[in-house]
Design an enzyme around this catalytic site. Structure first.
Site, PDB file in Angstrom:
ATOM      1  N   ASP A 176     -55.527 -33.102 -14.937  1.00  0.00           N
ATOM      2  CA  ASP A 176     -55.157 -33.697 -13.648  1.00  0.00           C
ATOM      3  C   ASP A 176     -54.010 -32.892 -13.032  1.00  0.00           C
ATOM      4  OD1 ASP A 176     -55.693 -36.276 -11.987  1.00  0.00           O
ATOM      5  OD2 ASP A 176     -53.510 -36.080 -12.009  1.00  0.00           O
ATOM      6  N   ASN A 184     -50.509 -32.637  -1.067  1.00  0.00           N
ATOM      7  CA  ASN A 184     -51.291 -32.749   0.164  1.00  0.00           C
ATOM      8  C   ASN A 184     -50.426 -33.198   1.336  1.00  0.00           C
ATOM      9  OD1 ASN A 184     -53.891 -31.864  -0.286  1.00  0.00           O
ATOM     10  ND2 ASN A 184     -54.655 -33.835  -0.989  1.00  0.00           N
ATOM     11  N   HIS A 189     -54.238 -30.814   3.903  1.00  0.00           N
ATOM     12  CA  HIS A 189     -55.458 -30.784   3.089  1.00  0.00           C
ATOM     13  C   HIS A 189     -55.987 -29.370   2.871  1.00  0.00           C
ATOM     14  CE1 HIS A 189     -55.982 -35.069   2.586  1.00  0.00           C
ATOM     15  NE2 HIS A 189     -55.690 -35.237   3.864  1.00  0.00           N
ATOM     16  N   GLU A 220     -58.572 -34.489  -7.655  1.00  0.00           N
ATOM     17  CA  GLU A 220     -57.777 -33.443  -8.305  1.00  0.00           C
ATOM     18  C   GLU A 220     -57.928 -33.459  -9.817  1.00  0.00           C
ATOM     19  OE1 GLU A 220     -54.946 -37.014  -7.917  1.00  0.00           O
ATOM     20  OE2 GLU A 220     -56.714 -36.183  -6.913  1.00  0.00           O
TER      21      GLU A 220
END
Length: 316
Positions: A176, A184, A189, A220
């Protein structure tokens, strides 16, 4: 601009008559490599060793005919998608219907006309390449180019069953990206997408063996499948990932560490005693996959709770 030539194909010619194999090989040699078999049993063995792009199969052979071989191919997941053109001396409608019902993509009557054979082979190879590309795209994450979740689920099931047969270890890494929402929010983005592509590149560096596979599991989160790998081996792959990210040094000013990092949870299926293995194998495969992923996810949670940018191994 000249169009690039298609990749040379691998053709398998299956006929008990060597003169037909020789004639077809001469006619089709410029399409790629021509292999041959004089029986259905040999043909199946060759296909399991190395799949072909197209099979030209005689319908009438001793011991096992072409229709029976087609039926066996349709039942084998690793052979079912290989296109087969059936060759037969019969011209009746019933034989043609039987060929297509058995799974043939085309049907040619003997004696074979050279121009027709070449045209049909060319058409089927073009269709096969187009279908292969569609299948590839359906199994690939469009952003990172890694496997998608659907493809990884299929690999997990296949590799778990193989690990059972060979009593071999199997490990997964649940990965992760740390503080990705904050990333972000800070970089947008487009910046987030770029970071995920860089993460995918680092995963490929870490899990680089031919049988390893990396997938974008969602958002993610990534999943790495490591066949024939025990806990220490999986930890070595995870540490390789951490080093690759450190060398990348992709800025992440919203993270306390100042650069892009990831947390990793590791879970392993270790070889077991025969008695214990038999008991586990009785459980549904999907239940065992969910249990393995659940342990990896719990280890990932511990890695995050311990400060992120680290790896934790799940308990057996």
């Amino acid at each position: 601009m000249n169009e690039s030539r298609p990749t040379p194909a691998t053709l398998l010619l299956v006929d008990d008559d060597p003169s037909i194999i020789q004639a077809a090989s001469r006619l089709l040699s410029d399409f790629g490599r021509c292999r041959f078999a004089r029986s259905a049993a040999d043909a199946l063995r060759l296909l399991r060793q190395e799949p072909a792009d197209l099979v030209l199969l005689d319908a009438e052979m001793p011991e096992m005919g072409g229709l029976e071989m087609l039926s066996l191919m349709q039942k084998a997941s690793e052979l079912a998608e290989i296109p087969v053109v059936l060759l037969t001396s019969h011209r009746d409608e019933a034989t043609e219907e039987a060929a297509f019902a058995a799974g043939a993509v085309d049907y040619l009557s003997k004696p074979i006309r050279p121009g027709v054979l070449r045209a049909r082979v060319n058409t089927q190879l073009r269709l096969s390449r187009a279908l292969a590309e569609v299948r590839r795209l359906s199994r690939t994450d469009p952003l990172t180019g890694l496997s998608n979740r659907r493809a990884m689920q299929e690999w997990l099931e296949r590799e778990l069953l193989r690990a059972d047969r060979q009593n071999a270890p199997l490990s997964v890494l649940m990965v992760d990206v740390d503080h990705f929402k904050a990333f972000n929010d800070l970089y947008g983005h487009a910046g987030g997408d770029h970071a995920l592509i860089k993460m995918a590149d680092c995963l490929r560096q870490a899990a680089s063996r031919a049988n390893d596979d990396c997938a974008r599991w969602g958002g993610e989160e990534f999943l790495v499948l490591l066949p024939d790998t025990d806990g220490p081996g999986a930890m070595a792959v995870a540490q390789h990932l951490h080093r690759a990210l450190a060398e990348l040094a992709h800025p992440h000013e919203a993270s306390p560490l100042g650069q892009l990092t990831a947390s990793v949870g590791i879970a392993t299926l270790e070889p077991l005693s025969e008695e214990r293995a038999a008991a586990l194998r009785a459980a549904p495969v999907q239940d065992r996959i969910e249990e393995l992923l659940g342990r990896a996810d719990a280890a990932l949670y511990r890695a995050k709770a311990a400060g992120r940018s680290r790896s934790e191994i799940a308990e057996s």
